[in-house]
Design an enzyme around this catalytic site. Structure first.
Site, PDB file in Angstrom:
ATOM      1  N   GLY A 245     -10.091  -0.483  -2.170  1.00 15.72           N
ATOM      2  CA  GLY A 245     -10.307  -0.758  -0.781  1.00 15.72           C
ATOM      3  C   GLY A 245      -9.726  -2.261  -0.128  1.00 15.72           C
ATOM      4  O   GLY A 245      -8.750  -2.703  -1.079  1.00 15.72           O
TER       5      GLY A 245
ATOM      6  N   GLU B  63     -13.284   2.734  -3.750  1.00 15.51           N
ATOM      7  CA  GLU B  63     -14.163   4.069  -3.406  1.00 15.51           C
ATOM      8  C   GLU B  63     -13.803   5.197  -4.548  1.00 15.51           C
ATOM      9  O   GLU B  63     -12.540   5.079  -4.924  1.00 15.51           O
ATOM     10  CB  GLU B  63     -13.617   4.611  -2.054  1.00 15.51           C
ATOM     11  CG  GLU B  63     -14.030   3.899  -0.931  1.00 15.51           C
ATOM     12  CD  GLU B  63     -13.420   4.454   0.254  1.00 15.51           C
ATOM     13  OE1 GLU B  63     -12.705   5.191   0.456  1.00 15.51           O
ATOM     14  OE2 GLU B  63     -13.966   3.851   1.511  1.00 15.51           O
TER      15      GLU B  63
ATOM     16  N   HIS C  67       0.987  -1.198   0.014  1.00 10.28           N
ATOM     17  CA  HIS C  67       0.146   0.008   0.029  1.00 10.28           C
ATOM     18  C   HIS C  67       0.924   1.308   0.082  1.00 10.28           C
ATOM     19  O   HIS C  67       1.084   1.889   0.921  1.00 10.28           O
ATOM     20  CB  HIS C  67      -1.140   0.002   1.143  1.00 10.28           C
ATOM     21  CG  HIS C  67      -1.679  -1.309   1.391  1.00 10.28           C
ATOM     22  ND1 HIS C  67      -2.464  -1.480   2.467  1.00 10.28           N
ATOM     23  CD2 HIS C  67      -2.025  -2.238   0.427  1.00 10.28           C
ATOM     24  CE1 HIS C  67      -3.188  -2.660   2.470  1.00 10.28           C
ATOM     25  NE2 HIS C  67      -2.822  -3.145   1.179  1.00 10.28           N
TER      26      HIS C  67
ATOM     27  N   ARG D 118      -6.627   4.568   2.417  1.00  3.96           N
ATOM     28  CA  ARG D 118      -6.182   3.086   2.616  1.00  3.96           C
ATOM     29  C   ARG D 118      -4.827   2.941   1.556  1.00  3.96           C
ATOM     30  O   ARG D 118      -3.709   3.100   1.964  1.00  3.96           O
ATOM     31  CB  ARG D 118      -7.038   1.764   2.398  1.00  3.96           C
ATOM     32  CG  ARG D 118      -6.314   0.479   2.537  1.00  3.96           C
ATOM     33  CD  ARG D 118      -7.169  -0.367   2.113  1.00  3.96           C
ATOM     34  NE  ARG D 118      -7.024  -1.666   2.051  1.00  3.96           N
ATOM     35  CZ  ARG D 118      -6.495  -2.243   0.638  1.00  3.96           C
ATOM     36  NH1 ARG D 118      -6.585  -1.611  -0.171  1.00  3.96           N
ATOM     37  NH2 ARG D 118      -5.748  -3.676   0.780  1.00  3.96           N
TER      38      ARG D 118
END
Ligand code: GCU
Ligand code: CA
Length: 687
Positions: free
Chosen positions: A561, A567, A481, A542
């Site tokens: 997500g 999103e 991430h 995130r």
């Protein structure tokens, strides 16, 4: 001169470890061996009430919830302060937690100094919602043995927030556990995988091991465990597993080795019969209803997958009908259906049914033609425009930078130094061209480096890159991430998306750059008007990877997500987008819901572009381009293009001054599994 700033110094995070004002060029405080063992010699956890220090203002008691006899309401003036005298048994780092309340919606930044030396020059004291709601701002700072004067002085004419007390404690733990080694599968059944690994160590202690399948956490084990059996898995399915160790402070280790494991078949090897008599009805410009006759199975049918174009599963249902939504207008589709049983045995395909969707939906902006502009790429990532109409494009794992002309001529112009991969999704990511490039020749990149993710500036003279300078460093990186998008906003400031670095709590920590959209000047310092006085523009993200502005200058963002909801967010300064409390929509006060959500299977979005207030979102796992008409602050019905046609889509950018998009793929990575050089760049005309 070096424009080198460090997020840690600006946000007053880790200041104890990196020195009062400087910024270590080698790393953030992670790995600083001093941190863990000197705390015990300090007076741990000692409270110093504001009313016992020097209060430049009045000691009040009219708002409940304070400790001691009251709190200091400093004068509403620049420099108004509270100063505490603190005694330390030995020199070294310690944590300073300042309890405060700010009943306004305006941040009250303050300068924190120890014995006259500044340790935080703009510590945010954001609004707490009410004068009776008390929160903490915590920093690490070095104290000297004996008496120390610790001062919190207002940077603005509002004075400081109301200050209740200072708690001096052992320094905050910023050292991550060591990497779990030798991850291995010790037993595999049709629905379980037993894992084992060699334990990590930590200066304080490992509290948990997080287990990931690709970028998604699917399980966790206790900190004293070195085995875990994953249950409830699908038979005959590949899981690509990694393990990360985590400590109580939320620090996460580097990734273990990755282990691909395919669950075994069940004893039932007999697939269901093929569904029959597939029929389409109720065709609209973006949907169709399908129905079929049931399959039979020796054990039992568990569900049906609907395929589009024979290749990609568009939905999964239990009954014998489904409404397929998100279709492009005026487009031919061919659907088939297959049945599955509990052993993941898949039937033959039903008959195929062809439909053509209805005409152009309201909102316009329909992709009309798509043509291949360039091939031979390996994970192209960031794409920004030069004044001559060429694009400048990064490659994630070669760290090369290329130009590509509108007629498809590609030229390597350099390589970004100090870039490293993360054996995952980090590497060389976003790129932005200075709006004043013609005079200063500056370009900006976001990339993973030894200490974390960085924003760096380079000079591009039109032929070659040179003159690498770090602007921001030490944004925590991780295998998966990392965010990575970098763009100039219409306000002339740089915006970057920073992922949570698989350390979910950082997304809600306003003092951390992770899980944030950052906004800054071209020297890497916070842009004026940022909501907390730091680099942070919005939080609770995130893995945000897409940024684009609509015609009214509103910022939209796309975000990957976790297991379920991707999103599309409308970003406003200072807003909290919920992660990790919320994924997708939820009802939590103070958290902002997305404008649209998708399942991770149909989206997993990276880039975002807006043409005439229609948004285009490139989907990785979803292997499609989503078109979402925007209307003011709301997002309309999404429709999908190129489903499963070009593979995983990474970046989509609007060509300046034209109704034209460029679109890139990410097929040649560990997710796409295509060979190096198989990625492409397309151009799409918009009608
Ligand atoms: C109000 C509030 C005070 C606070 C002050 C301020 O008067 O009651 O406690 O200190 O605002 O804005 O500083
Ligand atoms: Ca630790």
């Amino acid at each position: 001169m070096m424009h080198r700033t460090c997020f840690a110094a600006q946000a007053a995070l880790w200041v104890g470890a990196i020195g009062a004002l400087g910024c270590s060029s080698a790393s953030t405080a992670e790995g600083d061996g001093n941190l863990g063992n000197s705390g015990s010699e300090l007076l741990a956890g000692t409270d110093y009430e504001a009313e016992d220090g020097v209060c430049q203002g009045t000691v009040d008691s009219n708002h409940t919830g304070y400790s001691g006899r009251g709190f200091c309401n400093t004068n509403n003036a620049v420099g108004a302060y509270v100063e505490w005298t603190v005694s330390a048994a030995a020199a070294g780092p310690s944590s300073l937690a300042i309890r405060y309340a700010n009943g306004t919606t305006t941040d009250r930044p303050a300068t924190i100094s120890v014995n006259g030396a500044v340790v935080a020059n703009a510590q945010p004291f954001p609004g707490t919602g009410a004068w009776t709601t008390w929160e903490l701002q915590t920093i690490n700072a070095n104290l000297v043995a004996g008496s120390n004067k610790i001062r919190v002085a207002s940077n603005t004419a509002n004075g400081t927030a109301n200050l209740d007390k200072l708690t001096v404690d052992a320094p905050r733990d910023t050292q991550a556990p060591t990497t779990p080694q030798n991850l291995r599968a010790t037993d595999v059944t049709s629905n379980t995988i037993a894992l084992a690994w060699n334990a990590s160590t930590d200066n304080v202690g490992v509290v948990a091991y997080d287990i990931y399948h690709d970028g998604n956490k699917i399980s966790e084990a206790a900190g004293n465990a070195t085995t875990k059996t994953l249950t409830g898995l699908q038979p005959k399915t590949e899981y690509r597993l990694t393990v990360f160790a985590r400590d109580a402070a939320g620090n996460v280790s580097a990734t273990s080795n990755s282990v691909p494991v395919t669950t075994s078949p069940t004893s039932d090897t007999e697939p269901p019969t093929a569904p029959g008599n597939l029929k389409a009805s109720d065709v609209t410009n973006n949907s169709v209803k399908l129905a079929w006759t049931a399959s039979t199975d020796n054990v039992g049918v568990t569900g049906y997958d609907v395929y589009s174009g024979g290749g990609v599963i568009v939905t999964n249902v239990q009954g014998t009908q489904a409404t397929i939504t998100g279709l492009a207008a005026n487009t031919d589709y061919s659907f088939t259906v297959k049945a599955k049983d509990a052993g993941n045995n898949v039937s033959g395909a039903s008959n195929a049914v062809s439909v053509r969707t209805g005409n152009v939906p309201p909102g316009g902006g329909v992709p009309k033609t798509i043509t291949q502009l360039s091939s031979g790429w390996t994970i192209p990532w960031g794409l920004a425009w030069l004044p001559d109409g060429s694009a400048i494009i990064t490659e994630r794992e070669s760290f090369n930078v290329y130009t590509l002309t509108p007629s498809g001529t590609k030229k390597q112009v350099g390589k970004v130094p100090n870039a490293v991969g993360t054996t995952g999704e980090g590497g060389l990511m976003g790129i932005a061209v200075d709006p004043n490039w013609s005079s200063n020749h500056h370009i900006y990149v976001m990339h993973s480096a030894s200490e974390g993710n960085r924003i760096a500036r380079m000079t591009f003279d039109g032929n070659a890159l040179s003159d690498y300078k770090v602007l921001i460093q030490g944004i925590k990186k991780s295998k998966y991430h990392n965010g990575g998008r970098l763009k100039f906003g219409p306000d002339g400031y740089l915006y970057a998306t920073a992922g949570d670095a698989q350390t979910q709590s950082l997304a809600q920590d306003k003092n951390s750059p992770n899980g944030k959209i950052l906004r800054f000047k071209t020297d890497g310092t916070p842009a004026p008007g940022n909501p907390f006085g730091t680099l942070v523009y919005s939080y609770g993200h995130r893995n945000p990877q897409g940024l684009a502005w609509d015609s009214a200058g509103r910022l939209w963002e796309s975000e990957l997500g976790d297991g379920s909801q991707d999103e599309l967010n409308l970003i406003t300064a200072g807003a909290n987008y919920g992660w990790p409390t919320c994924e997708g929509n939820c009802n939590v006060s103070g958290m902002t819901n997305p404008k649209k959500t998708w399942s991770t299977g149909e989206a997993s979005p990276s880039g975002l572009a807006i043409v005439n207030d229609v948004a285009y979102m490139a989907a990785l796992k979803g292997k499609r381009l989503w078109r979402i008409p925007l209307s003011g602050t709301s997002a309309g019905t999404p429709t999908a293009y190129y489903v499963n046609t070009y593979g995983r889509l990474r970046t989509v950018e609007k060509v300046p001054g034209q109704s034209l998009l460029w679109l890139s793929t990410t097929n040649s990575d560990f997710n796409g599994k295509e060979p190096a050089g198989s990625d492409k760049i397309f151009k799409i005309t918009i009608e």
